[in-house]
Design an enzyme around this catalytic site. Structure first.
Site: not given
Ligand code: S3P
Length: 432
Positions: A24, A96, A124, A169, A171, A317, A344, A348, A390
């Protein structure tokens, strides 16, 4: 499909190791470094496939990025308005984070861009970012009414927003914060539980005005971002596989050095400690705005627990490998509030339930989690990775303490986040 691998039970895992850089933080170092004035030097950058997708995306937008022999990355930042219209479609691969964060960033640029990804990423949901970005004035088009990639973005003309995200989230939050960099005034994101806050920390480290509060965060538009040096800590999500392996394989004692211990990510340590795992947090310190520590883990008798609420985004994760720990724990482990696992890289809940069941574990899939009745020995057999990094690594951990050899198919996917996983595992295995 890439090759398969057979893994047999091992003697104790021993020694001192470091895990590769945080995925991240590595993504964000490129994105934020590219928009800063000056050169950003990144040490510990994760050269996994996901991060290389981000790196290539920014090269396509005219950003010079040096990959030095010593592993350091140097990003020649172009300032907030320096990105160029990409000459080609941006391929986010399996990532993602690349697609969702870049959708926010690109929605604010005065040019046209297209994002696509591999067959998993194209399945997704993207509406979670496309929806609020559209409320900000973005013009984003995609399959299934804008929910699925490829996404075509006609950027520019965004205005700020106050958004209540229904899911915790990072993201979603980060996508809107990156868009908010280009809006007049304040953009605020509320979330039901705090998700990982690496974007906030790094943006603030680079000079943006970020105002976190209980329940959300605000960013002030049009900051001047100044290049900074970044030291990426080891990825706790990668360390998690080694931690669980050392806990369930008798005779293990492993020191994992330089692990990122950001409290929005360290739920795995809390979960494993609650399950009775011996994990000592040593030498806690801070590096470039992120907490870091060394983790000493010893094999332990684990017991089942209930996991839900705010712990879930702090360990999202890691829940696949938690389900492996649970299969080796006495009693029942219940994972709830984890509906996000369904969207994911794979579903999962379904993938881990199917694969643990193949080895004889008693697992029930729930709509928003799993119920695992632990304590029975797991048998050998053939299992599938589902093309999900994973899942592949979680099943490798299960294999280390199974009663017979386990063959995992399609293991190339581990290069997404942990290219050296198999080598590192071999270095700490001892004879039985
Ligand atoms: C991530 C946020 C997570 C995580 C992903 C990396 C990031 O997703 O599952 O592997 O780097 O911001 P979500 O924010 O959608 O839960």
């Amino acid at each position: 499909m890439t090759k398969s691998r057979e893994i047999s039970a091992t003697g104790g895992l021993r020694g001192e190791i470091t895990v590769p850089g945080d995925k991240s933080i590595s993504h964000r170092s490129i994105m934020i470094g590219a928009m800063a004035a000056g050169k950003t030097r990144v040490q510990g950058f994760l050269r996994g496939e996901d991060n290389l997708s981000t790196l290539n995306a920014f090269r396509l937008m005219g950003v010079e990025i040096e990959e030095c022999e010593n592993g350091e990355i140097i990003i020649h930042g172009r300032g907030l308005k320096g990105l160029e219209e990409p000459l080609d479609v941006i391929d986010c691969g399996n990532s993602g984070t690349t697609m969702r964060l870049m959708t926010g960033l690109l929605a604010a640029q005065p040019f046209f861009s297209v994002l696509t990804g591999d067959k998993y990423l194209r399945r997704r949901p993207m509406k979670r970012v496309v929806g609020p970005l559209t409320e900000m004035g973005a013009r984003i088009f995609g399959r299934e009414g804008g929910d699925k990639a490829p996404l075509a973005i006609v950027g520019g003309g965004l205005h700020s927003l106050s958004y209540h995200s229904p899911i915790a989230s990072a993201q979603v939050k980060s996508s809107l914060l990156l868009a908010g960099l280009f809006c007049d005034g304040e953009t605020t994101v509320y979330e039901p539980h705090l998700s990982r806050d690496h974007s906030e920390r790094m943006l603030s480290y680079f000079g943006a005005e970020i105002k976190p509060f209980s329940g959300g965060v605000t960013i002030v538009g049009h900051p001047r971002l100044e290049a900074r040096d970044i030291l990426v800590p080891g990825d706790i999500s990668s360390a998690a596989f080694l931690l669980v392996a050392a806990l369930i394989v008798p005779g293990s004692e492993l020191l994992v050095r330089n692990v990122g211990m950001n409290p929005t990510r360290s739920g795995i340590v809390d979960i494993l400690q609650q399950m009775g795992g011996s994990i000592c947090i040593l030498n806690a310190r801070e590096a470039a705005g992120e907490p870091v520590a060394d983790l000493l883990v010893k094999s332990s008798d684990l017991h089942g627990i209930e996991i839900g609420g705010e712990l879930v985004p702090r360990a999202i994760d890691e829940l696949p490998v938690v389900s492996v720990a649970a299969a080796f724990a006495q009693g029942t482990t219940l994972i709830r509030d984890a509906h996000e696992l369904r969207v994911k890289e794979t579903d999962r809940i379904a993938s881990m339930t199917a694969e643990l069941t193949r080895l004889g574990a008693r697992v029930t899939a729930l709509d928003d989690g799993m119920r695992i009745h632990g304590g029975d020995a797991l048998a050998g057999g053939a299992v599938r990775s589902h093309g999900d990094h994973r899942v592949a690594m979680s099943m490798a951990v299960a294999a280390l303490a199974a009663t017979g050899p386990v063959t995992i198919d399609d293991i190339g996917c581990t290069a997404t986040s942990f290219p050296d996983f198999w080598t590192l595992l071999d270095t700490c295995r001892s004879e039985r």
